[in-house]
Design a protein around this motif. Structure first.
Motif, PDB file in Angstrom:
ATOM      1  N   PRO A   1       4.760 -14.523   0.337  1.00  0.00           N
ATOM      2  CA  PRO A   1       4.126 -15.455  -0.603  1.00  0.00           C
ATOM      3  C   PRO A   1       3.151 -14.781  -1.558  1.00  0.00           C
ATOM      4  O   PRO A   1       2.664 -13.678  -1.332  1.00  0.00           O
ATOM      5  CB  PRO A   1       3.374 -16.399   0.342  1.00  0.00           C
ATOM      6  N   GLY A   2       2.873 -15.492  -2.655  1.00  0.00           N
ATOM      7  CA  GLY A   2       1.733 -15.194  -3.508  1.00  0.00           C
ATOM      8  C   GLY A   2       1.897 -14.001  -4.429  1.00  0.00           C
ATOM      9  O   GLY A   2       2.975 -13.435  -4.602  1.00  0.00           O
ATOM     10  N   ILE A   3       0.767 -13.638  -5.029  1.00  0.00           N
ATOM     11  CA  ILE A   3       0.710 -12.521  -5.963  1.00  0.00           C
ATOM     12  C   ILE A   3       1.013 -11.226  -5.232  1.00  0.00           C
ATOM     13  O   ILE A   3       0.656 -11.051  -4.063  1.00  0.00           O
ATOM     14  CB  ILE A   3      -0.673 -12.455  -6.650  1.00  0.00           C
ATOM     15  N   ARG A   4       1.673 -10.310  -5.908  1.00  0.00           N
ATOM     16  CA  ARG A   4       1.941  -9.000  -5.330  1.00  0.00           C
ATOM     17  C   ARG A   4       0.947  -7.994  -5.894  1.00  0.00           C
ATOM     18  O   ARG A   4       0.792  -7.875  -7.103  1.00  0.00           O
ATOM     19  CB  ARG A   4       3.369  -8.557  -5.639  1.00  0.00           C
ATOM     20  N   VAL A   5       0.300  -7.278  -4.998  1.00  0.00           N
ATOM     21  CA  VAL A   5      -0.618  -6.215  -5.379  1.00  0.00           C
ATOM     22  C   VAL A   5      -0.014  -4.898  -4.926  1.00  0.00           C
ATOM     23  O   VAL A   5       0.258  -4.701  -3.746  1.00  0.00           O
ATOM     24  CB  VAL A   5      -2.004  -6.407  -4.729  1.00  0.00           C
ATOM     25  N   PHE A   6       0.186  -3.994  -5.866  1.00  0.00           N
ATOM     26  CA  PHE A   6       0.692  -2.665  -5.546  1.00  0.00           C
ATOM     27  C   PHE A   6      -0.457  -1.677  -5.698  1.00  0.00           C
ATOM     28  O   PHE A   6      -0.946  -1.445  -6.808  1.00  0.00           O
ATOM     29  CB  PHE A   6       1.849  -2.285  -6.474  1.00  0.00           C
ATOM     30  N   TYR A   7      -0.897  -1.126  -4.582  1.00  0.00           N
ATOM     31  CA  TYR A   7      -2.014  -0.176  -4.594  1.00  0.00           C
ATOM     32  C   TYR A   7      -1.442   1.233  -4.479  1.00  0.00           C
ATOM     33  O   TYR A   7      -0.844   1.585  -3.474  1.00  0.00           O
ATOM     34  CB  TYR A   7      -2.971  -0.452  -3.430  1.00  0.00           C
ATOM     35  N   LEU A   8      -1.655   2.064  -5.510  1.00  0.00           N
ATOM     36  CA  LEU A   8      -1.100   3.404  -5.544  1.00  0.00           C
ATOM     37  C   LEU A   8      -2.131   4.408  -5.030  1.00  0.00           C
ATOM     38  O   LEU A   8      -2.854   5.048  -5.809  1.00  0.00           O
ATOM     39  CB  LEU A   8      -0.636   3.774  -6.956  1.00  0.00           C
ATOM     40  N   ALA A   9      -2.225   4.522  -3.699  1.00  0.00           N
ATOM     41  CA  ALA A   9      -3.114   5.506  -3.076  1.00  0.00           C
ATOM     42  C   ALA A   9      -2.345   6.815  -2.904  1.00  0.00           C
ATOM     43  O   ALA A   9      -2.186   7.343  -1.805  1.00  0.00           O
ATOM     44  CB  ALA A   9      -3.625   4.991  -1.731  1.00  0.00           C
ATOM     45  N   THR A  10      -1.846   7.315  -4.025  1.00  0.00           N
ATOM     46  CA  THR A  10      -1.027   8.526  -4.051  1.00  0.00           C
ATOM     47  C   THR A  10      -1.590   9.478  -5.103  1.00  0.00           C
ATOM     48  O   THR A  10      -2.525   9.142  -5.822  1.00  0.00           O
ATOM     49  CB  THR A  10       0.427   8.199  -4.421  1.00  0.00           C
TER      50      THR A  10
ATOM     51  N   LEU B   1       0.831  -1.196   0.000  1.00  0.00           N
ATOM     52  CA  LEU B   1       0.000   0.000   0.000  1.00  0.00           C
ATOM     53  C   LEU B   1       0.869   1.252   0.000  1.00  0.00           C
ATOM     54  O   LEU B   1       1.436   1.639   1.025  1.00  0.00           O
ATOM     55  CB  LEU B   1      -0.921  -0.016   1.226  1.00  0.00           C
ATOM     56  N   PHE B   2       0.996   1.883  -1.161  1.00  0.00           N
ATOM     57  CA  PHE B   2       1.688   3.163  -1.246  1.00  0.00           C
ATOM     58  C   PHE B   2       0.745   4.262  -0.760  1.00  0.00           C
ATOM     59  O   PHE B   2      -0.440   4.273  -1.101  1.00  0.00           O
ATOM     60  CB  PHE B   2       2.126   3.439  -2.685  1.00  0.00           C
ATOM     61  N   GLY B   3       1.283   5.212   0.004  1.00  0.00           N
ATOM     62  CA  GLY B   3       0.424   6.199   0.647  1.00  0.00           C
ATOM     63  C   GLY B   3      -0.206   5.612   1.890  1.00  0.00           C
ATOM     64  O   GLY B   3      -1.380   5.840   2.185  1.00  0.00           O
ATOM     65  N   GLY B   4       0.598   4.861   2.637  1.00  0.00           N
ATOM     66  CA  GLY B   4       0.071   4.089   3.771  1.00  0.00           C
ATOM     67  C   GLY B   4      -0.462   4.906   4.917  1.00  0.00           C
ATOM     68  O   GLY B   4      -1.199   4.377   5.758  1.00  0.00           O
ATOM     69  N   THR B   5      -0.126   6.201   4.997  1.00  0.00           N
ATOM     70  CA  THR B   5      -0.685   7.058   6.052  1.00  0.00           C
ATOM     71  C   THR B   5      -1.709   8.045   5.502  1.00  0.00           C
ATOM     72  O   THR B   5      -2.178   8.915   6.226  1.00  0.00           O
ATOM     73  CB  THR B   5       0.437   7.845   6.760  1.00  0.00           C
ATOM     74  N   GLY B   6      -2.059   7.923   4.226  1.00  0.00           N
ATOM     75  CA  GLY B   6      -2.978   8.871   3.599  1.00  0.00           C
ATOM     76  C   GLY B   6      -4.419   8.647   3.994  1.00  0.00           C
ATOM     77  O   GLY B   6      -4.805   7.612   4.557  1.00  0.00           O
ATOM     78  N   ASP B   7      -5.239   9.639   3.681  1.00  0.00           N
ATOM     79  CA  ASP B   7      -6.647   9.627   4.060  1.00  0.00           C
ATOM     80  C   ASP B   7      -7.391   8.459   3.422  1.00  0.00           C
ATOM     81  O   ASP B   7      -8.206   7.794   4.081  1.00  0.00           O
ATOM     82  CB  ASP B   7      -7.286  10.960   3.647  1.00  0.00           C
ATOM     83  N   LEU B   8      -7.131   8.179   2.155  1.00  0.00           N
ATOM     84  CA  LEU B   8      -7.808   7.068   1.488  1.00  0.00           C
ATOM     85  C   LEU B   8      -7.472   5.734   2.142  1.00  0.00           C
ATOM     86  O   LEU B   8      -8.340   4.882   2.338  1.00  0.00           O
ATOM     87  CB  LEU B   8      -7.434   7.041   0.004  1.00  0.00           C
ATOM     88  N   SER B   9      -6.209   5.558   2.500  1.00  0.00           N
ATOM     89  CA  SER B   9      -5.804   4.316   3.158  1.00  0.00           C
ATOM     90  C   SER B   9      -6.491   4.149   4.508  1.00  0.00           C
ATOM     91  O   SER B   9      -6.929   3.044   4.868  1.00  0.00           O
ATOM     92  CB  SER B   9      -4.284   4.304   3.358  1.00  0.00           C
ATOM     93  N   MET B  10      -6.610   5.253   5.244  1.00  0.00           N
ATOM     94  CA  MET B  10      -7.193   5.188   6.583  1.00  0.00           C
ATOM     95  C   MET B  10      -8.711   4.965   6.537  1.00  0.00           C
ATOM     96  O   MET B  10      -9.257   4.191   7.316  1.00  0.00           O
ATOM     97  CB  MET B  10      -6.899   6.490   7.339  1.00  0.00           C
TER      98      MET B  10
END
Length: 487
Positions: free
Chosen positions: A109-118, A11-20
């Motif tokens: 493990p497993g598939i990598r998901v990169f979520y760009l919450a930026t 999770l990119f933007g891990g402290t951002g409003d969308l993430s929270m």
């Protein structure tokens, strides 16, 4: 929707409003439900301004927990959810730091998901940095809106991301497509013989799609003043909902079949004639007013907004689809900030009966209508006429209610929860394909260009109302009105 798919969710933007507010609460709900997330799945937050994992978990506890469950948080589930979370501290502006991310997740493990919450300005640099350390393989990448400022900038982002990730790896998210009533709209149309024969120009008089917000620009003034409602809401959310409503029955519910049919709708949108924009498009900007007893300021005085701004906070459009199913049926789209209520809904107005043996009351407004409410309460109601008890044939508008909680014991799944599970499990049907996005931008751009060149300012409306009067006048020209005006 159980899964054995192991995953590493970065999770990119891990402290951002969308993430929270959205992403981490959605992942918690999937975790709490049991069986939706593989036990081995990990969540890796990428952040810069926290000291260590302990401090980040405290941040999550403070900022995510209030949004994590409508019915309170089970502490045991919360504790086990926090155990999934790791932290990687890197500077997104420094590509060399991404080696630390690679080292941290290479054995997960497993598939990598990169979520760009930026912000979208970081999409391309992040993708290049991921590729430089070999993290673009066995991976999926989620892109939040807005994806570009116009067709040219959108294509530039898509071209750059497409050089690193294949189209089937790219998940362009539009959370309205994950809402339960939108899914049930597909079920009603394509699973029941009752509705499909009526879903066409012969029986549908008009369709309204509204996404209204009570909130203003809040802390997003700088962003919003360079964006406006047409880019922020119409180009993506409203046109995607229109495509879902108007699409032909797909061959199956696989990702390309569904998205092929949506694309056909977007390509069939009647082009806007620049000389006719004043008749089919209304733009507005909120002034000071009162919402639920509280005085709110004008848009031009909001923090980050230019005092002489001509950015629209309200848009209403009359849209036509040039195909056999919908020719001549007006679609009215509307969105705005600081409106009278927070509501998102689709209203399908069916034609009145051609001849009433029951008197004029059988032609009354409020009947022959399907209302799909997306927020705040997700419902589907079919309005029709019924005889009132007593003497005489007096008719009243009643409705049949699709009450999910009466038929299904399972709680309704939030949109982000459904979409994140789809990403983890590789389901693309509810995500926007590049050609869909291009078709939407291509249709919207003439309006953007005309408004940019115009010396006319957006029409003012008081905060706490339903927008400029011109939006109501546009519908009145077609002998109809917005749903709330009827009441």
């Amino acid at each position: 929707m159980q899964t054995d798919s192991s995953f590493t969710f970065v999770l990119f933007g891990g402290t951002g409003d969308l993430s929270m507010r959205k992403i981490l609460p959605a992942l918690f709900e999937a975790h709490r439900a049991g069986g939706m997330l593989a036990d081995s799945g990990k969540i890796v937050a990428v952040a810069r301004h926290v000291a260590d994992r302990g401090e980040y978990l405290q941040w999550v506890d403070e900022h995510v927990k209030p949004h994590a469950s409508k019915n309170g948080v089970d502490e045991a589930a919360w504790t086990s959810f926090l155990a999934r979370i790791e932290l990687v501290k890197i500077d997104l502006g420094n590509p060399e730091d991404f080696a630390q991310l690679r080292d941290a997740i290479q054995d997960m493990p497993g598939i990598r998901v990169f979520y760009l919450a930026t912000g979208p300005s970081l999409f391309v640099p992040i993708c290049h940095a991921l590729a430089a350390v070999g993290l673009n393989h066995n991976a999926r990448i989620v892109l939040e809106k807005p994806l570009g400022y116009d067709l040219k900038s959108s294509n530039a982002i898509n071209d750059a991301v497409g050089e690193i990730f294949a189209e089937e790896q790219i998940y362009r998210i539009d959370h309205y497509l994950g809402k339960e009533p939108v899914q049930n709209l597909l079920a009603l149309r394509f699973g029941n013989a009752l509705f499909e024969p009526l879903w066409r120009r012969e029986w549908v008089e008009s369709i309204q799609i509204t996404i209204a917000e009570e909130l203003g620009v809040e802390a997003r003034g700088d962003f919003y003043d360079n964006t406006g409602a047409l880019r922020d809401m119409v180009q993506n959310h409203l046109l995607q909902l229109l495509a879902i409503v108007a699409m032909e029955p797909p061959h199956s519910m696989d990702s390309d079949s569904v998205r092929d049919e949506k694309l056909r709708v977007l390509r069939a949108l009647k082009p806007i004639d620049p000389h006719e924009i004043g008749k089919v498009a209304v733009r507005g900007q909120y002034h000071s007013g009162v919402i639920r007893g509280n005085a709110v300021p004008a848009y031009a005085t909001e923090h980050g907004v230019k005092p002489d701004s001509s950015t629209e906070t309200f848009v209403a459009l009359k849209v036509e689809i040039e195909n056999w199913r919908w020719a001549g049926v007006p679609f009215f789209l509307r969105t705005g900030k600081r409106l009278a209520d927070r509501v998102a809904e689709i209203v399908v107005n069916f034609r009145a009966v051609p001849h009433s043996a029951l008197g004029a009351s059988a032609l009354r407004a409020g009947a022959n209508r399907l209302v799909i409410r997306l927020q705040p309460n997700e419902t589907i109601r079919l309005y029709c006429l019924a005889k009132q008890p007593g003497e005489g044939m007096n008719l009243a508008s009643v409705y049949l209610d699709l009450a999910f909680d009466r038929f299904f014991r399972e709680a309704q799944m939030e949109a982000y929860q459904r979409l994140l599970l789809d990403v983890i499990n590789g389901r693309l049907a509810l995500f926007v394909r590049r050609d869909e996005q291009e078709a939407a931008w291509r249709w919207v751009e003439p309006i953007l260009n005309e408004w940019k060149a115009s010396t006319k300012l957006p029409k003012p409306y008081a905060a706490g109302t339903w927008g400029p009067a011109a939006a109501s006048a546009m519908l009145a020209q077609h002998g109809t009105c917005w749903l709330e005006e009827e009441n």
